[in-house]
Design an enzyme around this catalytic site. Structure first.
Site, short mmCIF file in Angstrom:
data_model
loop_
_atom_site.label_atom_id
_atom_site.label_comp_id
_atom_site.label_asym_id
_atom_site.label_seq_id
_atom_site.Cartn_x
_atom_site.Cartn_y
_atom_site.Cartn_z
N TYR A 10 95.35 -84.60 24.54
CA TYR A 10 94.35 -83.61 24.94
C TYR A 10 94.50 -82.31 24.17
O TYR A 10 94.36 -81.23 24.76
CB TYR A 10 94.47 -83.31 26.45
CG TYR A 10 94.54 -84.52 27.35
CD1 TYR A 10 93.47 -85.41 27.45
CD2 TYR A 10 95.67 -84.77 28.12
CE1 TYR A 10 93.53 -86.51 28.30
CE2 TYR A 10 95.74 -85.87 28.96
CZ TYR A 10 94.67 -86.74 29.05
OH TYR A 10 94.74 -87.82 29.90
N TYR A 138 88.89 -88.61 38.99
CA TYR A 138 89.62 -88.99 37.77
C TYR A 138 90.42 -90.25 38.08
O TYR A 138 91.20 -90.28 39.03
CB TYR A 138 90.58 -87.87 37.32
CG TYR A 138 91.43 -88.33 36.16
CD1 TYR A 138 90.91 -88.35 34.87
CD2 TYR A 138 92.72 -88.82 36.35
CE1 TYR A 138 91.66 -88.82 33.80
CE2 TYR A 138 93.48 -89.30 35.29
CZ TYR A 138 92.94 -89.30 34.01
OH TYR A 138 93.68 -89.78 32.97
N ASP A 241 92.58 -95.12 45.07
CA ASP A 241 93.45 -94.82 43.93
C ASP A 241 94.45 -93.76 44.39
O ASP A 241 94.12 -92.58 44.46
CB ASP A 241 92.60 -94.32 42.76
CG ASP A 241 93.43 -93.92 41.55
OD1 ASP A 241 94.68 -93.89 41.66
OD2 ASP A 241 92.84 -93.61 40.50
N LYS A 270 102.46 -93.07 38.96
CA LYS A 270 103.15 -91.78 38.90
C LYS A 270 104.46 -91.74 39.69
O LYS A 270 105.48 -92.19 39.20
CB LYS A 270 102.18 -90.67 39.31
CG LYS A 270 101.09 -90.47 38.24
CD LYS A 270 100.33 -89.16 38.37
CE LYS A 270 99.48 -88.89 37.16
NZ LYS A 270 98.06 -89.15 37.31
#
Ligand SMILES: *Cc1c(COP(=O)(O)O)cnc(C)c1O
Length: 422
Positions: A10, A138, A241, A270
Protein backbone atom coordinates in the site's frame (compact mmCIF):
# COMPACT_ATOMS: atom_id res chain seq x y z
CA UNK A 1 13.78 6.11 -0.33
CA UNK A 2 16.57 4.69 -2.58
CA UNK A 3 15.24 2.05 -5.00
CA UNK A 4 15.54 -1.43 -3.43
CA UNK A 5 14.28 -4.86 -4.48
CA UNK A 6 11.88 -4.86 -1.51
CA UNK A 7 8.41 -3.66 -2.60
CA UNK A 8 6.29 -2.39 0.32
CA UNK A 9 2.50 -2.76 0.77
CA UNK A 10 0.00 0.00 0.00
CA UNK A 11 2.88 2.38 -0.62
CA UNK A 12 3.95 4.76 -3.37
CA UNK A 13 7.50 3.50 -3.77
CA UNK A 14 8.62 6.73 -5.42
CA UNK A 15 8.06 8.79 -2.28
CA UNK A 16 8.08 6.20 0.52
CA UNK A 17 10.41 7.29 3.32
CA UNK A 18 12.93 4.62 4.29
CA UNK A 19 10.92 2.27 6.57
CA UNK A 20 12.16 2.02 10.16
CA UNK A 21 14.46 -0.96 10.65
CA UNK A 22 13.43 -3.44 13.31
CA UNK A 23 16.04 -5.44 15.16
CA UNK A 24 13.86 -7.29 17.65
CA UNK A 25 10.67 -6.91 19.65
CA UNK A 26 9.56 -7.86 23.17
CA UNK A 27 6.17 -7.53 24.80
CA UNK A 28 4.57 -4.35 23.49
CA UNK A 29 7.88 -2.82 22.36
CA UNK A 30 9.57 -2.82 18.95
CA UNK A 31 13.34 -2.28 19.14
CA UNK A 32 14.89 -0.48 16.17
CA UNK A 33 18.39 -0.79 14.80
CA UNK A 34 20.41 1.91 16.49
CA UNK A 35 18.66 1.51 19.82
CA UNK A 36 15.30 3.31 19.55
CA UNK A 37 12.31 1.67 21.19
CA UNK A 38 8.67 2.08 20.03
CA UNK A 39 5.40 1.11 21.70
CA UNK A 40 3.36 -0.84 19.15
CA UNK A 41 -0.10 0.75 19.13
CA UNK A 42 -1.42 -1.48 16.34
CA UNK A 43 -0.19 -5.01 17.18
CA UNK A 44 1.44 -5.36 13.75
CA UNK A 45 -1.88 -5.17 11.88
CA UNK A 46 -3.77 -6.42 14.93
CA UNK A 47 -2.36 -9.93 15.15
CA UNK A 48 0.27 -9.70 17.95
CA UNK A 49 -2.35 -9.97 20.68
CA UNK A 50 -0.11 -11.56 23.34
CA UNK A 51 2.88 -9.31 22.64
CA UNK A 52 6.17 -10.10 20.89
CA UNK A 53 8.49 -12.88 21.92
CA UNK A 54 6.14 -14.45 24.43
CA UNK A 55 8.03 -17.25 26.25
CA UNK A 56 5.03 -19.61 26.19
CA UNK A 57 4.53 -19.18 22.44
CA UNK A 58 8.25 -19.41 21.72
CA UNK A 59 8.47 -22.65 23.70
CA UNK A 60 5.50 -24.19 21.89
CA UNK A 61 7.02 -23.30 18.55
CA UNK A 62 10.47 -24.68 19.45
CA UNK A 63 8.98 -27.91 20.72
CA UNK A 64 6.97 -28.41 17.54
CA UNK A 65 9.97 -27.46 15.38
CA UNK A 66 11.89 -30.46 16.70
CA UNK A 67 9.04 -32.80 15.73
CA UNK A 68 7.96 -31.61 12.31
CA UNK A 69 7.79 -28.12 10.79
CA UNK A 70 5.43 -28.96 7.98
CA UNK A 71 3.56 -31.84 6.46
CA UNK A 72 0.77 -31.80 3.88
CA UNK A 73 -2.79 -32.18 5.11
CA UNK A 74 -3.74 -34.07 1.96
CA UNK A 75 -4.05 -37.63 3.23
CA UNK A 76 -2.01 -37.00 6.41
CA UNK A 77 -2.90 -35.44 9.73
CA UNK A 78 -1.11 -34.55 12.96
CA UNK A 79 -1.89 -33.80 16.56
CA UNK A 80 -1.60 -29.97 16.50
CA UNK A 81 -4.10 -29.73 13.61
CA UNK A 82 -6.54 -32.15 15.28
CA UNK A 83 -6.26 -30.56 18.72
CA UNK A 84 -6.63 -27.02 17.40
CA UNK A 85 -9.76 -28.00 15.45
CA UNK A 86 -11.22 -29.50 18.65
CA UNK A 87 -10.42 -26.34 20.64
CA UNK A 88 -11.86 -23.99 18.01
CA UNK A 89 -15.09 -26.00 17.92
CA UNK A 90 -15.28 -25.81 21.74
CA UNK A 91 -14.63 -22.07 21.91
CA UNK A 92 -16.61 -20.70 18.96
CA UNK A 93 -20.41 -20.28 19.00
CA UNK A 94 -22.30 -23.55 19.45
CA UNK A 95 -22.95 -25.39 16.20
CA UNK A 96 -19.74 -24.53 14.35
CA UNK A 97 -18.41 -28.08 14.34
CA UNK A 98 -16.08 -28.25 11.34
CA UNK A 99 -12.76 -26.51 10.68
CA UNK A 100 -11.05 -25.94 7.33
CA UNK A 101 -7.55 -24.43 7.53
CA UNK A 102 -5.81 -22.07 5.14
CA UNK A 103 -2.83 -19.76 5.20
CA UNK A 104 -4.20 -16.22 5.53
CA UNK A 105 -7.35 -14.30 6.34
CA UNK A 106 -8.01 -13.47 2.69
CA UNK A 107 -7.76 -17.11 1.70
CA UNK A 108 -9.98 -18.04 4.66
CA UNK A 109 -12.57 -15.66 3.17
CA UNK A 110 -12.11 -17.19 -0.30
CA UNK A 111 -12.74 -20.61 1.23
CA UNK A 112 -15.91 -19.32 2.93
CA UNK A 113 -17.24 -17.82 -0.32
CA UNK A 114 -16.43 -20.92 -2.33
CA UNK A 115 -17.97 -23.09 0.39
CA UNK A 116 -21.19 -21.04 0.24
CA UNK A 117 -21.48 -21.31 -3.54
CA UNK A 118 -20.72 -25.03 -3.56
CA UNK A 119 -23.14 -25.60 -0.65
CA UNK A 120 -26.01 -24.51 -2.92
CA UNK A 121 -24.58 -26.09 -6.06
CA UNK A 122 -24.38 -29.46 -4.32
CA UNK A 123 -28.14 -29.14 -3.81
CA UNK A 124 -28.80 -28.27 -7.44
CA UNK A 125 -29.23 -24.53 -6.79
CA UNK A 126 -26.68 -23.31 -9.33
CA UNK A 127 -28.04 -19.77 -9.50
CA UNK A 128 -27.13 -18.93 -5.90
CA UNK A 129 -23.68 -17.43 -6.56
CA UNK A 130 -23.97 -13.76 -5.56
CA UNK A 131 -23.00 -12.25 -2.20
CA UNK A 132 -24.58 -9.56 -0.07
CA UNK A 133 -22.16 -7.42 1.95
CA UNK A 134 -22.02 -4.11 3.80
CA UNK A 135 -20.59 -0.76 2.79
CA UNK A 136 -17.37 -0.04 4.75
CA UNK A 137 -16.63 -3.77 4.66
CA UNK A 138 -13.10 -5.08 4.29
CA UNK A 139 -12.65 -8.81 3.73
CA UNK A 140 -9.16 -9.14 2.26
CA UNK A 141 -6.95 -8.51 -0.76
CA UNK A 142 -7.54 -11.57 -2.97
CA UNK A 143 -9.83 -11.36 -5.97
CA UNK A 144 -13.19 -12.67 -4.73
CA UNK A 145 -12.59 -11.25 -1.24
CA UNK A 146 -12.02 -7.87 -2.91
CA UNK A 147 -15.45 -8.12 -4.54
CA UNK A 148 -17.17 -8.11 -1.12
CA UNK A 149 -15.19 -5.08 0.14
CA UNK A 150 -16.84 -1.65 -0.07
CA UNK A 151 -16.77 -1.08 -3.87
CA UNK A 152 -16.79 2.74 -3.76
CA UNK A 153 -14.89 3.94 -0.71
CA UNK A 154 -12.75 0.89 -0.01
CA UNK A 155 -9.14 0.47 -0.97
CA UNK A 156 -10.02 -1.67 -3.98
CA UNK A 157 -12.30 0.91 -5.60
CA UNK A 158 -9.89 1.28 -8.52
CA UNK A 159 -10.61 -2.31 -9.55
CA UNK A 160 -14.31 -1.60 -9.95
CA UNK A 161 -15.51 -3.09 -13.22
CA UNK A 162 -13.03 -5.95 -13.12
CA UNK A 163 -14.48 -7.58 -10.01
CA UNK A 164 -17.57 -9.69 -9.71
CA UNK A 165 -20.47 -7.33 -8.88
CA UNK A 166 -22.05 -8.08 -5.53
CA UNK A 167 -24.93 -6.46 -3.61
CA UNK A 168 -24.22 -3.93 -0.86
CA UNK A 169 -26.23 -2.42 1.98
CA UNK A 170 -25.39 0.64 4.06
CA UNK A 171 -23.65 -0.17 7.35
CA UNK A 172 -26.20 -0.36 10.16
CA UNK A 173 -26.66 2.98 11.95
CA UNK A 174 -26.74 3.92 15.59
CA UNK A 175 -23.62 2.26 17.00
CA UNK A 176 -23.48 -0.63 19.44
CA UNK A 177 -26.48 0.56 21.48
CA UNK A 178 -28.75 1.51 18.58
CA UNK A 179 -32.41 1.43 19.56
CA UNK A 180 -35.06 -0.43 17.57
CA UNK A 181 -36.36 2.70 15.82
CA UNK A 182 -32.89 3.64 14.58
CA UNK A 183 -32.21 0.14 13.26
CA UNK A 184 -35.61 -0.43 11.67
CA UNK A 185 -34.85 1.21 8.29
CA UNK A 186 -31.63 -0.81 7.93
CA UNK A 187 -33.42 -4.03 8.81
CA UNK A 188 -36.25 -3.20 6.39
CA UNK A 189 -33.74 -2.78 3.55
CA UNK A 190 -32.07 -6.05 4.49
CA UNK A 191 -35.41 -7.84 4.48
CA UNK A 192 -36.40 -6.38 1.10
CA UNK A 193 -33.03 -7.25 -0.45
CA UNK A 194 -33.09 -10.84 0.80
CA UNK A 195 -36.68 -11.23 -0.37
CA UNK A 196 -35.97 -9.86 -3.84
CA UNK A 197 -32.65 -11.66 -4.43
CA UNK A 198 -32.92 -14.93 -2.51
CA UNK A 199 -32.88 -16.91 -5.79
CA UNK A 200 -29.38 -15.68 -6.60
CA UNK A 201 -27.84 -14.96 -3.19
CA UNK A 202 -25.45 -17.52 -1.76
CA UNK A 203 -24.62 -15.67 1.47
CA UNK A 204 -24.62 -12.45 3.45
CA UNK A 205 -21.06 -11.78 4.66
CA UNK A 206 -20.29 -9.31 7.47
CA UNK A 207 -17.61 -8.39 9.96
CA UNK A 208 -19.76 -8.73 13.11
CA UNK A 209 -20.03 -5.66 15.43
CA UNK A 210 -16.81 -3.95 14.28
CA UNK A 211 -16.05 -3.19 10.64
CA UNK A 212 -12.34 -2.71 11.00
CA UNK A 213 -10.14 -1.81 8.00
CA UNK A 214 -13.06 -0.21 6.15
CA UNK A 215 -13.39 2.57 8.71
CA UNK A 216 -13.81 1.32 12.30
CA UNK A 217 -17.59 1.36 12.20
CA UNK A 218 -19.34 -0.20 15.20
CA UNK A 219 -22.92 -1.48 14.96
CA UNK A 220 -25.54 -3.23 17.01
CA UNK A 221 -25.82 -6.91 18.00
CA UNK A 222 -29.58 -6.54 17.40
CA UNK A 223 -28.84 -6.14 13.67
CA UNK A 224 -26.96 -9.44 13.66
CA UNK A 225 -29.84 -11.20 15.41
CA UNK A 226 -32.24 -9.91 12.74
CA UNK A 227 -29.78 -10.87 10.01
CA UNK A 228 -29.71 -14.42 11.40
CA UNK A 229 -33.51 -14.61 11.44
CA UNK A 230 -33.93 -13.16 7.96
CA UNK A 231 -31.17 -15.26 6.37
CA UNK A 232 -32.94 -18.35 7.72
CA UNK A 233 -36.28 -17.12 6.43
CA UNK A 234 -34.97 -16.43 2.91
CA UNK A 235 -32.53 -19.33 2.71
CA UNK A 236 -29.32 -17.35 2.44
CA UNK A 237 -26.21 -18.38 4.39
CA UNK A 238 -24.81 -16.00 7.02
CA UNK A 239 -21.02 -15.65 7.10
CA UNK A 240 -19.13 -13.89 9.91
CA UNK A 241 -15.65 -12.69 9.01
CA UNK A 242 -13.99 -12.58 12.46
CA UNK A 243 -10.45 -12.23 11.12
CA UNK A 244 -10.15 -8.86 12.90
CA UNK A 245 -12.75 -9.24 15.68
CA UNK A 246 -11.90 -12.80 16.77
CA UNK A 247 -9.83 -13.65 19.84
CA UNK A 248 -10.98 -10.93 22.17
CA UNK A 249 -10.61 -7.71 20.20
CA UNK A 250 -14.19 -6.50 20.85
CA UNK A 251 -14.28 -7.63 24.51
CA UNK A 252 -15.72 -11.12 24.03
CA UNK A 253 -13.68 -14.01 22.67
CA UNK A 254 -15.66 -13.74 19.42
CA UNK A 255 -17.82 -10.77 18.37
CA UNK A 256 -20.66 -13.19 17.54
CA UNK A 257 -21.09 -13.61 21.31
CA UNK A 258 -22.38 -10.02 21.69
CA UNK A 259 -25.39 -11.10 19.62
CA UNK A 260 -25.53 -14.72 20.76
CA UNK A 261 -25.74 -15.74 17.12
CA UNK A 262 -24.17 -18.71 15.34
CA UNK A 263 -23.33 -17.95 11.70
CA UNK A 264 -23.35 -20.75 9.13
CA UNK A 265 -19.69 -20.05 8.34
CA UNK A 266 -17.08 -18.13 10.33
CA UNK A 267 -13.54 -17.08 9.40
CA UNK A 268 -10.68 -16.66 11.88
CA UNK A 269 -7.18 -15.33 11.20
CA UNK A 270 -4.86 -12.61 12.51
CA UNK A 271 -4.91 -13.24 16.31
CA UNK A 272 -5.29 -16.98 15.69
CA UNK A 273 -1.52 -17.38 15.45
CA UNK A 274 -0.71 -14.24 17.47
CA UNK A 275 1.62 -12.89 14.77
CA UNK A 276 3.90 -15.94 14.67
CA UNK A 277 2.85 -17.16 11.24
CA UNK A 278 0.16 -16.73 8.64
CA UNK A 279 -2.80 -18.99 9.21
CA UNK A 280 -6.60 -18.97 9.09
CA UNK A 281 -9.55 -21.22 9.83
CA UNK A 282 -12.96 -21.34 8.15
CA UNK A 283 -15.52 -22.98 10.42
CA UNK A 284 -18.87 -24.39 9.34
CA UNK A 285 -22.00 -25.83 10.89
CA UNK A 286 -23.21 -29.41 10.38
CA UNK A 287 -25.79 -28.17 7.90
CA UNK A 288 -23.09 -26.67 5.68
CA UNK A 289 -20.69 -29.59 6.10
CA UNK A 290 -23.34 -32.23 5.43
CA UNK A 291 -24.14 -30.70 2.03
CA UNK A 292 -20.64 -31.77 0.91
CA UNK A 293 -21.16 -35.44 1.83
CA UNK A 294 -21.84 -37.87 -1.00
CA UNK A 295 -20.84 -41.13 -2.60
CA UNK A 296 -18.11 -39.70 -4.81
CA UNK A 297 -15.74 -36.75 -5.05
CA UNK A 298 -18.11 -34.59 -7.09
CA UNK A 299 -19.56 -32.89 -4.01
CA UNK A 300 -16.28 -32.60 -2.04
CA UNK A 301 -14.99 -29.13 -1.10
CA UNK A 302 -12.56 -28.24 -3.88
CA UNK A 303 -9.87 -26.41 -1.95
CA UNK A 304 -6.52 -27.23 -0.36
CA UNK A 305 -3.81 -24.61 0.23
CA UNK A 306 -0.29 -26.06 0.44
CA UNK A 307 0.31 -24.76 3.95
CA UNK A 308 -3.11 -25.53 5.45
CA UNK A 309 -2.85 -26.94 8.95
CA UNK A 310 0.86 -26.12 9.17
CA UNK A 311 2.04 -27.81 12.40
CA UNK A 312 4.04 -24.78 13.63
CA UNK A 313 1.03 -22.50 13.10
CA UNK A 314 -1.35 -24.92 14.83
CA UNK A 315 1.03 -25.44 17.78
CA UNK A 316 1.44 -21.71 18.34
CA UNK A 317 -2.33 -21.16 17.99
CA UNK A 318 -2.98 -23.78 20.68
CA UNK A 319 -0.45 -22.14 22.99
CA UNK A 320 -2.07 -18.75 22.35
CA UNK A 321 -5.46 -20.13 23.39
CA UNK A 322 -3.89 -21.37 26.62
CA UNK A 323 -2.75 -17.81 27.35
CA UNK A 324 -6.34 -16.59 27.32
CA UNK A 325 -6.81 -18.65 30.47
CA UNK A 326 -3.39 -18.40 32.10
CA UNK A 327 -3.10 -14.63 31.79
CA UNK A 328 -6.72 -13.40 31.88
CA UNK A 329 -6.70 -11.86 28.41
CA UNK A 330 -10.36 -10.84 28.40
CA UNK A 331 -9.84 -9.08 31.75
CA UNK A 332 -6.99 -7.16 30.15
CA UNK A 333 -9.18 -6.24 27.18
CA UNK A 334 -11.86 -4.90 29.56
CA UNK A 335 -9.24 -2.77 31.31
CA UNK A 336 -7.96 -1.44 27.97
CA UNK A 337 -11.53 -0.58 26.97
CA UNK A 338 -12.13 1.48 30.10
CA UNK A 339 -8.87 3.41 29.66
CA UNK A 340 -9.57 4.03 25.96
CA UNK A 341 -13.04 5.32 26.84
CA UNK A 342 -11.64 7.62 29.49
CA UNK A 343 -8.90 8.94 27.19
CA UNK A 344 -10.63 9.16 23.82
CA UNK A 345 -14.42 9.40 24.11
CA UNK A 346 -14.43 13.00 25.33
CA UNK A 347 -11.97 14.13 22.68
CA UNK A 348 -13.31 16.93 20.55
CA UNK A 349 -11.33 19.21 18.32
CA UNK A 350 -11.74 20.81 14.90
CA UNK A 351 -11.65 18.14 12.21
CA UNK A 352 -12.83 15.23 14.39
CA UNK A 353 -15.95 13.53 13.05
CA UNK A 354 -16.32 10.80 15.61
CA UNK A 355 -14.64 8.59 18.20
CA UNK A 356 -15.33 4.89 18.67
CA UNK A 357 -14.16 2.56 21.40
CA UNK A 358 -14.98 -1.13 21.68
CA UNK A 359 -12.90 -3.68 23.53
CA UNK A 360 -9.22 -3.18 22.75
CA UNK A 361 -9.92 -0.90 19.80
CA UNK A 362 -10.13 2.88 19.87
CA UNK A 363 -10.48 4.95 16.70
CA UNK A 364 -10.74 8.64 15.93
CA UNK A 365 -12.23 9.60 12.59
CA UNK A 366 -11.35 12.91 10.96
CA UNK A 367 -13.27 14.66 8.21
CA UNK A 368 -10.13 14.93 6.07
CA UNK A 369 -7.23 12.42 5.87
CA UNK A 370 -4.86 15.37 5.27
CA UNK A 371 -5.06 16.11 9.01
CA UNK A 372 -2.76 13.09 9.60
CA UNK A 373 0.12 14.44 7.51
CA UNK A 374 3.12 14.29 9.82
CA UNK A 375 1.36 12.30 12.56
CA UNK A 376 3.44 9.17 12.07
CA UNK A 377 6.75 10.92 12.66
CA UNK A 378 5.20 12.96 15.49
CA UNK A 379 4.28 9.64 17.14
CA UNK A 380 7.69 8.07 16.51
CA UNK A 381 9.37 11.06 18.15
CA UNK A 382 7.27 10.18 21.18
CA UNK A 383 8.25 6.49 20.96
CA UNK A 384 4.90 5.29 19.60
CA UNK A 385 4.26 3.27 16.45
CA UNK A 386 0.95 4.36 14.89
CA UNK A 387 -0.24 3.98 11.32
CA UNK A 388 -3.21 6.21 10.50
CA UNK A 389 -5.04 5.29 7.38
CA UNK A 390 -7.56 7.13 5.31
CA UNK A 391 -9.68 9.18 7.71
CA UNK A 392 -8.87 7.20 10.84
CA UNK A 393 -6.19 7.02 13.45
CA UNK A 394 -6.65 4.10 15.78
CA UNK A 395 -5.02 1.93 18.37
CA UNK A 396 -5.49 -1.84 18.66
CA UNK A 397 -2.65 -2.66 21.06
CA UNK A 398 -1.44 -6.04 22.28
CA UNK A 399 -3.69 -7.06 25.20
CA UNK A 400 -0.72 -7.19 27.57
CA UNK A 401 -0.02 -3.47 27.24
CA UNK A 402 0.83 -1.62 30.47
CA UNK A 403 -1.38 1.28 31.46
CA UNK A 404 1.42 3.87 31.09
CA UNK A 405 2.18 2.73 27.55
CA UNK A 406 -1.50 2.82 26.60
CA UNK A 407 -1.88 6.35 27.96
CA UNK A 408 1.21 7.33 26.04
CA UNK A 409 -0.47 6.17 22.80
CA UNK A 410 -3.72 7.98 23.53
CA UNK A 411 -1.71 11.02 24.61
CA UNK A 412 -0.10 11.18 21.17
CA UNK A 413 -3.51 11.04 19.49
CA UNK A 414 -4.99 13.66 21.82
CA UNK A 415 -2.03 16.01 21.52
CA UNK A 416 -2.11 15.74 17.74
CA UNK A 417 -5.71 16.90 17.56
CA UNK A 418 -5.54 19.49 20.32
CA UNK A 419 -2.48 21.10 18.80
CA UNK A 420 0.02 20.33 21.55
CA UNK A 421 2.58 19.29 19.00
CA UNK A 422 5.76 20.54 20.54
C1 LIG B 1 -7.09 -8.57 7.73
C2 LIG B 1 -8.44 -9.02 7.35
C3 LIG B 1 -8.62 -9.97 6.32
C4 LIG B 1 -7.46 -10.48 5.47
O1 LIG B 1 -6.53 -11.20 6.21
P1 LIG B 1 -5.03 -11.42 5.61
O2 LIG B 1 -4.40 -12.36 6.59
O3 LIG B 1 -4.41 -10.07 5.57
O4 LIG B 1 -5.19 -12.00 4.27
C5 LIG B 1 -9.90 -10.42 6.06
N1 LIG B 1 -10.95 -9.97 6.76
C6 LIG B 1 -10.83 -9.07 7.75
C7 LIG B 1 -12.03 -8.66 8.52
C8 LIG B 1 -9.56 -8.55 8.08
O5 LIG B 1 -9.45 -7.63 9.04
Amino acid sequence: MQPTPLWFPYAQMKSLPDPLRVESAHGTHIHLEGGRDLIDAVSSWWCVIHGYNHPHLNAALREQLDRVAHVMLGGLSHEPARRLADRLVELTPAGLNHVFYSDSGSVGVEVALKMAVQFWRNQGLDAKTTFLALKKAYHGDTWMAMSVCDPDDGMHALFKGTLREQLFLDSPRGGFDADADTLEPDIAVLRKTLERHSDTLAAFIVEPILQAAGGFHVYSPAYLREARRLCDEYDVLLVFDEVATGFGRTGTLFAAEHADVTPDIMILGKGLTAGYSGHAATLATDRVFDAFLGDNASTALMHGPTFMGNPLACAVALAGLELFEQEDRLGQVARIESILKEELLGLSAPGIEGVRVIGACGAVEASDPAVYKGLQSFAVERDVWLRPFDRNVYTMPPYIIEEDDLRRITGVIRDWFTGKRT
